[in-house]
Design a protein around this motif. Structure first.
Motif, PDB file in Angstrom:
ATOM      1  N   THR A  39       0.853  -1.197   0.000  1.00  0.00           N
ATOM      2  CA  THR A  39       0.000   0.000   0.000  1.00  0.00           C
ATOM      3  C   THR A  39       0.881   1.236   0.000  1.00  0.00           C
ATOM      4  O   THR A  39       1.832   1.348   0.783  1.00  0.00           O
ATOM      5  CB  THR A  39      -0.926   0.005   1.225  1.00  0.00           C
ATOM      6  N   PHE A  40       0.585   2.174  -0.894  1.00  0.00           N
ATOM      7  CA  PHE A  40       1.274   3.458  -0.953  1.00  0.00           C
ATOM      8  C   PHE A  40       0.326   4.522  -0.372  1.00  0.00           C
ATOM      9  O   PHE A  40      -0.819   4.662  -0.814  1.00  0.00           O
ATOM     10  CB  PHE A  40       1.643   3.815  -2.383  1.00  0.00           C
ATOM     11  N   SER A  62       8.305  -1.399 -14.648  1.00  0.00           N
ATOM     12  CA  SER A  62       7.684  -1.282 -15.974  1.00  0.00           C
ATOM     13  C   SER A  62       6.163  -1.279 -15.900  1.00  0.00           C
ATOM     14  O   SER A  62       5.489  -1.449 -16.913  1.00  0.00           O
ATOM     15  CB  SER A  62       8.163  -2.406 -16.913  1.00  0.00           C
ATOM     16  N   THR A  63       5.612  -1.104 -14.694  1.00  0.00           N
ATOM     17  CA  THR A  63       4.153  -1.037 -14.517  1.00  0.00           C
ATOM     18  C   THR A  63       3.768   0.400 -14.182  1.00  0.00           C
ATOM     19  O   THR A  63       4.357   1.010 -13.271  1.00  0.00           O
ATOM     20  CB  THR A  63       3.692  -1.979 -13.393  1.00  0.00           C
ATOM     21  N   LYS A  64       2.808   0.942 -14.949  1.00  0.00           N
ATOM     22  CA  LYS A  64       2.272   2.271 -14.691  1.00  0.00           C
ATOM     23  C   LYS A  64       0.757   2.159 -14.510  1.00  0.00           C
ATOM     24  O   LYS A  64       0.122   1.313 -15.144  1.00  0.00           O
ATOM     25  CB  LYS A  64       2.609   3.232 -15.833  1.00  0.00           C
ATOM     26  N   GLU A  65       0.204   3.044 -13.680  1.00  0.00           N
ATOM     27  CA  GLU A  65      -1.234   2.943 -13.365  1.00  0.00           C
ATOM     28  C   GLU A  65      -1.781   4.345 -13.123  1.00  0.00           C
ATOM     29  O   GLU A  65      -1.161   5.154 -12.428  1.00  0.00           O
ATOM     30  CB  GLU A  65      -1.418   2.064 -12.124  1.00  0.00           C
ATOM     31  N   ALA A  70      -8.039   6.539  -3.984  1.00  0.00           N
ATOM     32  CA  ALA A  70      -7.386   5.476  -3.216  1.00  0.00           C
ATOM     33  C   ALA A  70      -8.363   4.288  -3.128  1.00  0.00           C
ATOM     34  O   ALA A  70      -9.562   4.427  -3.398  1.00  0.00           O
ATOM     35  CB  ALA A  70      -7.019   5.994  -1.828  1.00  0.00           C
ATOM     36  N   PRO A  71      -7.887   3.057  -2.771  1.00  0.00           N
ATOM     37  CA  PRO A  71      -6.506   2.780  -2.292  1.00  0.00           C
ATOM     38  C   PRO A  71      -5.537   2.642  -3.469  1.00  0.00           C
ATOM     39  O   PRO A  71      -5.914   2.311  -4.582  1.00  0.00           O
ATOM     40  CB  PRO A  71      -6.667   1.468  -1.547  1.00  0.00           C
ATOM     41  N   PHE A  72      -4.230   2.869  -3.104  1.00  0.00           N
ATOM     42  CA  PHE A  72      -3.140   2.722  -4.073  1.00  0.00           C
ATOM     43  C   PHE A  72      -2.285   1.538  -3.641  1.00  0.00           C
ATOM     44  O   PHE A  72      -1.530   1.637  -2.659  1.00  0.00           O
ATOM     45  CB  PHE A  72      -2.317   4.005  -4.147  1.00  0.00           C
ATOM     46  N   GLN A  73      -2.415   0.405  -4.361  1.00  0.00           N
ATOM     47  CA  GLN A  73      -1.701  -0.825  -4.008  1.00  0.00           C
ATOM     48  C   GLN A  73      -1.073  -1.437  -5.270  1.00  0.00           C
ATOM     49  O   GLN A  73      -1.620  -1.315  -6.368  1.00  0.00           O
ATOM     50  CB  GLN A  73      -2.643  -1.851  -3.356  1.00  0.00           C
ATOM     51  N   HIS A  74       0.057  -2.150  -5.023  1.00  0.00           N
ATOM     52  CA  HIS A  74       0.735  -2.833  -6.155  1.00  0.00           C
ATOM     53  C   HIS A  74       1.527  -4.028  -5.626  1.00  0.00           C
ATOM     54  O   HIS A  74       2.165  -3.935  -4.565  1.00  0.00           O
ATOM     55  CB  HIS A  74       1.680  -1.884  -6.884  1.00  0.00           C
TER      56      HIS A  74
END
Length: 851
Positions: A39-40, A62-65, A70-74
């Motif tokens: 989580t960012f 190499s992943t952009k979104e 929110a939420p901001f998760q990766h």
């Protein structure tokens, strides 16, 4: 402020406003594992007037979104250190960006280990070496015997035999884990020593015993054969040479360092004993006494090691050694059963001897001289004394003496030598040294002559010699002779020559004498070199190198006995002068005088050239030439220069004689034509059977156009041609102008045979209406149809024909098979076609039969 110093100030508070959001964020954690959602936390804030509407994330993998809330998760699928950036955009389109380098670590630990002790034995330490990778690791080992450890590189002891699997689990500081399991990794065994022997009892040596190792779990073996010998071979063989009882021990070691051993016994029967001897050092004919002490012995063979053996039951005897050397005696003991055992003596017997020998150098002396005596005596002992007798009542005790003989005669010499053990020998040689008298000689000859000097020589004997003499001459001119009265000698070069003569008698004594003779030089008469005069002129002649001179012929000379006469010839003449030296030697020289007269030049005819070509100009009648202009000439001073003019030129040439008395001028005009221009155009590609026109671009001065080869040309349309070749051809076009100058160019016509040459219909209707009733191949440039086959949908051949021609309706298919009309259907055809250029093509396709 103005120029008078008056000033005023104006300030507008909050007059300028800059809108836009501020990007700010943090990851919830600084490190995590693969495929775990991170989580960012967004801490960006707007400018107070416009809300943030877009969050654009770049997670560094190499992943952009792009998100709107929110939420901001990766979750990361690969391990590494990642740089994360965020760009925010508000409702007015204003944006801000923030990049945080290396802010996040995604961990992937890898478990691995090894050991050098995969094979061991109970209670021996096994060291495990960790080779895992990852940050801040913790460990959990399972050794397969119920024991575990949390150390990085543990040491473990297995208490029982067995095969054990080992595993390792690791966890890094982020909680990421990995696991490795090695099945049947450790083998723990106990070594067991064992062996068998081929034979353990013998009635007589020697006995060869083969040992077979039957041990278990051993990596090395060590054998002790009980007679002082050992081996590390797995299955050794051993040679027992003497009777006795021997204890054999095998010791083994396992891979873990554990040991075990086993013993065995070897029994060998037979006679035994030893012997001794006295007086073991002395000179030749050494008498030595021997005595044997034996057990179970019936007879003894004595071997004295000098080639002598004695078979006897006696245990005491004496032997004499008559040759120098070192000897090791032995005995062979035999019992009543015939068993034989050799016993080697404990001490060597040393027998000394000496042999006197010498040589002299030289053996013949002339008149008197010294002789070197060289000792060649040999002994296996140290020679300590030498006694020489030189035959003239003189003696010496040196090993290599040098003696001087003063009187002629024959001398008898003798050498006696003694070693430190008292051994002696002597040698006498009668008449070996000879002292001979040398002969006396002289040279008889003339003292000199002019070159080439011919002189005679003769050898004179001043004192009579009783033996025949051999003669050797060196004449100083490279010649030699072995005659007492040699042939006359010729001396071609003036010089003083030393004549050397030697005479040798039959004993090799040499007499030598020298004499100097002279070869007088011929004067070097030098006159000025041959010359040339213009007609009507005179010339002074100069000569030197001699004492007096004489000229001939006397015509046109001012004097005939002087060194510098004046000549005025009216035609070519050769004057000869003879000079005489103070020794009376003479030599001639001569000078030729040529007379130059006026002449007429001859030149080559006018010529024409193509630009860039060359021709040879020619001129004759003179001796020196100068051409102009020099432009285009390889050498303007030749009689026949090569001319390569760039434009029409009228060349002139001035010819003169070598003396510069007279000259004449000639002219050679050369007309230069330009090289015509031709361009055949780009290469062409056509299908076989088609026609193409080749039209070159030519310059205006072209008067003739020729094409080659003629194959495929069916029409000429100056300057071009029309061609329909059956195969690819390179055509050359050659053009020329009125000057005969040529130019060429080439163009290639590539001939293809492909689908464009062949047409095959996909439908035909054999209904006898005269329209499209027959299926047959058609095309242009097609030479031959090698084979045509038609199949129905079940693969059966319904029509086949070979070696037919395209466009031949009589060779086509009428829709029948075996005399029966076929129902409407779709059929498959295959045909091989040979084009006019011998290219073979294969065609396949469908044909619909419609009725």
């Amino acid at each position: 402020t103005n120029h008078l110093g008056c000033s005023d100030t104006l300030m507008k508070p909050l007059y300028i406003r800059v809108n836009g959001p501020t990007a700010l964020f943090n990851p919830a954690i600084t490190g995590s594992c693969l495929n775990t959602a991170i989580t960012f936390t967004d801490k960006s804030f707007p400018d107070g007037t416009s809300n943030i509407q877009q969050w654009i994330w770049d997670y560094g993998d190499s992943t952009k979104e792009t998100l709107s809330a929110a939420p901001f998760q990766h979750a990361y699928s690969s391990a590494g250190i990642f740089t994360v950036s965020l760009k925010v955009i508000d409702s007015k389109g204003c944006a801000d960006s923030l990049e945080k380098p290396d802010i996040l670590i995604i961990s992937k630990p890898v478990a691995d280990f090894n050991t050098n002790d995969t094979a061991s034995c109970p209670q021996m330490p096994v060291t495990f070496i960790d080779s895992s990778t990852g940050p801040g690791l913790t460990y959990l080992w399972n050794f397969g015997d119920g024991s575990t450890s949390s150390q990085a590189d543990p040491v473990h002891q297995y208490s029982t035999e067995g095969i054990f699997s080992v595993s390792l689990s690791i966890t890094d500081k982020y909680g990421c884990t990995d696991y490795i399991f090695k099945k049947d990794y450790i083998k723990v065994v106990i070594p067991v020593a064992g062996f068998s022997i081929s034979d353990s009892v013998s009635n007589c040596p020697p006995l060869v015993v083969t040992f077979t190792n039957t041990s278990l779990n051993a990596i090395s073996s060590s054998w002790d054969f009980g007679d002082g010998n050992t081996s590390s071979a797995p299955n050794p063989s051993h040679f027992y040479a003497f009777p006795g009882v021997y204890k054999v021990i095998l010791k083994i070691t396992s891979q873990g360092g554990c040991t075990d051993q086993k013993t065995g016994q070897i029994v060998i029967k037979g006679p035994s004993g030893n012997f001794n001897y006295t007086n073991i050092i002395g000179c030749v004919r050494l008498q030595t006494s021997f005595k044997a002490f034996t057990k179970n012995t019936f007879s003894i063979v004595w071997d004295f090691n000098d080639g002598t053996t004695v078979s006897t039951p006696d245990s005491v005897l004496t032997h004499a050694y008559i040759n120098p050397g070192v000897y090791l005696p032995r005995v062979i003991l035999s019992d009543a059963g015939g068993c034989q055992v050799p016993i080697i003596g404990a001490d060597t017997i040393v027998v000394y001897g000496v042999q006197a020998d010498f040589n002299t150098s030289p053996v013949v002396l002339c008149d008197s001289g010294t002789v070197k005596f060289s000792d060649y005596s040999i002994s296996n002992d140290l020679i300590i004394s030498y006694q020489w007798n030189f035959g003239d009542s003189t003696i010496s005790d040196e090993q290599y003496p040098v003696h001087s003989y003063q009187n002629s005669g024959l001398y008898y010499t003798k050498l006696k030598v003694t070693t430190q053990s008292g051994c002696m020998d002597s040698l006498s040689i009668a008449g070996q040294i000879k002292v001979i008298n040398t002969p006396k000689i002289a040279i008889a000859s003339s003292v000199g002559a002019c070159v080439p000097a011919v002189l005679n020589f003769s050898g004179k004997i001043l004192t009579a010699d009783t033996s025949a003499l051999s003669w050797a001459w060196k004449f100083g001119n490279g010649n030699t002779s072995t005659l007492q009265n040699p042939p006359d000698q010729v001396y071609s070069l003036p010089n003083s020559y030393t004549i050397q003569l030697t005479a040798t008698n039959s004993s090799g004594c040499i007499a030598a004498t020298n004499k100097i003779v002279q070869a007088y030089p011929v004067p070097v008469v030098t006159i000025v070199s041959d010359t040339i005069v213009c007609s009507g002129n005179s010339i002074n002649l100069f000569v030197n190198g001699a004492a007096t001179y004489s000229w001939s012929p006397s015509i046109d000379l001012s004097c005939t006995n002087c060194a510098n006469p004046t000549a005025k010839p009216d035609s070519a003449v050769k004057y000869v002068v003879v000079g005489t030296s103070v020794d009376g030697c003479v030599a001639p020289d001569s000078i030729s005088i040529a007379v130059k007269f006026p002449f007429k030049i001859q030149v080559s005819k006018k010529d024409t050239l193509c630009a860039g070509k060359s021709t040879v100009l020619s001129a004759s009648g003179g001796e020196k030439y100068i051409w102009s202009p020099s432009t285009g000439l390889n050498n303007p001073v030749l009689a026949g220069p090569i001319a390569t003019p760039l434009q029409t030129t009228n060349y002139s040439v001035i010819a003169s004689d070598n003396r510069g008395c007279y000259s004449d001028t000639g002219y050679v005009p050369i007309k230069v034509y330009p090289i015509p221009v031709v361009n055949a155009g780009d290469d062409k590609t056509i299908n076989v059977g088609k026609t193409i026109e080749l039209l070159p671009v030519i310059s205006s001065d072209v008067t003739s156009v020729n094409w080659s080869p003629t194959s495929g040309i069916f029409r000429n349309s100056y300057p071009g041609i029309s061609v329909n070749p059956k195969e690819s051809v390179e055509y050359t076009v050659e053009v020329s102008n009125t000057g005969g100058c040529l130019a060429r160019d080439r163009v290639t016509v590539n001939v293809l045979c492909n689908n464009a040459n062949v047409f095959t219909p996909n439908t035909f209707s054999p209904n006898a209406d005269g329209v499209n009733d027959i299926f047959y191949p058609r095309g242009s440039g097609v030479f031959l149809v090698k084979i045509l086959k038609i199949f129905n949908r079940w693969g059966e051949v319904v029509f086949e024909k070979s070696n037919i021609y395209a466009n031949d309706i009589a060779s086509g298919w009428d829709g029948t098979a075996k005399g029966q009309k076929l129902l409407p259907d779709v059929f498959i055809y295959i045909m091989d076609i040979v084009c006019d250029n011998n290219t073979t093509l294969t065609f396949k396709g469908n044909i619909a039969l419609v009725r």
